[in-house]
Enzyme design. Structure first.
Site, PDB file in Angstrom:
ATOM      1  CG  ASN A 104      -2.022  -1.004   1.143  1.00  0.00           C
ATOM      2  OD1 ASN A 104      -2.635  -1.167   0.100  1.00  0.00           O
ATOM      3  ND2 ASN A 104      -2.273  -1.704   2.247  1.00  0.00           N
ATOM      4  CG  HIS A 105       1.480   3.955  -2.884  1.00  0.00           C
ATOM      5  ND1 HIS A 105       2.476   4.698  -3.460  1.00  0.00           N
ATOM      6  CD2 HIS A 105       1.458   2.776  -3.569  1.00  0.00           C
ATOM      7  CE1 HIS A 105       3.035   4.027  -4.441  1.00  0.00           C
ATOM      8  NE2 HIS A 105       2.422   2.847  -4.529  1.00  0.00           N
ATOM      9  N   PRO A 106       1.133   5.433   1.234  1.00  0.00           N
ATOM     10  CG  PRO A 106       2.776   7.079   1.590  1.00  0.00           C
ATOM     11  CD  PRO A 106       2.442   5.904   0.717  1.00  0.00           C
ATOM     12  CG  MET A 107      -3.973   5.742   0.538  1.00  0.00           C
ATOM     13  SD  MET A 107      -5.567   4.912   0.274  1.00  0.00           S
ATOM     14  CE  MET A 107      -5.676   3.942   1.797  1.00  0.00           C
ATOM     15  CD  GLN A 112      -2.503   8.587  -2.298  1.00  0.00           C
ATOM     16  OE1 GLN A 112      -3.087   7.608  -1.861  1.00  0.00           O
ATOM     17  NE2 GLN A 112      -2.870   9.212  -3.419  1.00  0.00           N
TER      18      GLN A 112
END
Length: 238
Positions: A104-107, A112
């Protein structure tokens, strides 16, 4: 985007010998028994492994990758699969083009983009965000035993899939899947249970995947029958 890691780890070796079934009775006219197709773990030379633990009698086909993951005994991966940050049980059947544990990306951050956790890619004076990668590593996928994963399935980070479950082709699995249930769709939703809850629980208690392979072969006719209730009546320890 990956941190530097130690060398690849595989259980004992890339190829591990499988237990042999008990020899069948033969006569002088019989031919010597043929060597099984999966007499040992088989990993195609194009496969990418990184800190991977591969069990006995597994098969990993072309262009797949297994990173920071464990693959249980007798499980197999089709071609072009990507597995990361996952623990996969025994006797799992995984079709081609399956993605397990995509990062996952840092939402929750203002941006991001990877410059927030790999700034050294763009500025050599910066250091990558070790805490971000540690949290990503910890968000593992757990897949039980005897799970069938269809073509093109994606299993998102942190998901747990119970024993005996089926993930239908093309599903995007973002939530936990109960044992012996069938899910499908985008996002994946329950379709039906494979068996009544009582039968499913008895199968989990039997835990046939922990039997010696020789025992499984001796009891092969019971596995080839669709009378699951009779199977449970015979082998349920309770």
């Amino acid at each position: 985007m990956r941190m530097a890691r130690p060398a690849i780890r595989i259980d004992a070796a890339r190829r591990r010998a499988c237990p042999r079934p008990p020899p069948a009775r033969s006569t002088a006219m019989d031919h010597p028994p043929a060597r099984p197709k999966i007499a040992e773990t088989v990993i195609h030379p194009s496969v990418r492994l990184r800190e991977a633990a591969i069990g006995r009698c597994c098969e990993v086909l072309e262009r797949s990758s297994v990173e920071y993951a464990e693959l249980g005994d007798f499980s197999y991966l089709g071609h072009d699969c990507q597995v990361a940050d996952a623990t996969i049980g025994k006797f799992c059947a995984i079709a081609a083009h399956v993605r397990i544990g995509p990062p996952n990306h840092p939402m929750d951050r203002p941006a991001q983009h990877r410059f927030t956790y790999c700034p050294e890619y763009y500025d050599a004076t910066q250091r990558r965000d070790a805490g971000f990668f540690a949290a990503r590593r910890a968000d593992r996928v757990t897949i039980g035993h005897d799970v069938w994963i269809g073509h093109g399935v994606t299993v998102m980070a942190g998901v747990t899939v119970g024993d005996g479950a089926v993930l239908a082709a093309g599903a995007v699995v973002a939530k936990d899947v109960a044992p012996y249930s069938i899910v499908g769709g985008v996002p994946a939703r329950p379709i039906r249970d494979r068996f009544p809850p009582a039968i499913a629980e008895r199968l989990r208690c039997i835990a046939w995947w922990d039997w010696p392979f020789e025992t499984i072969m001796e009891r092969l006719p019971a596995f080839q029958s669709d009378d699951v209730a009779a199977f449970c009546d015979r082998w349920d320890p309770g």
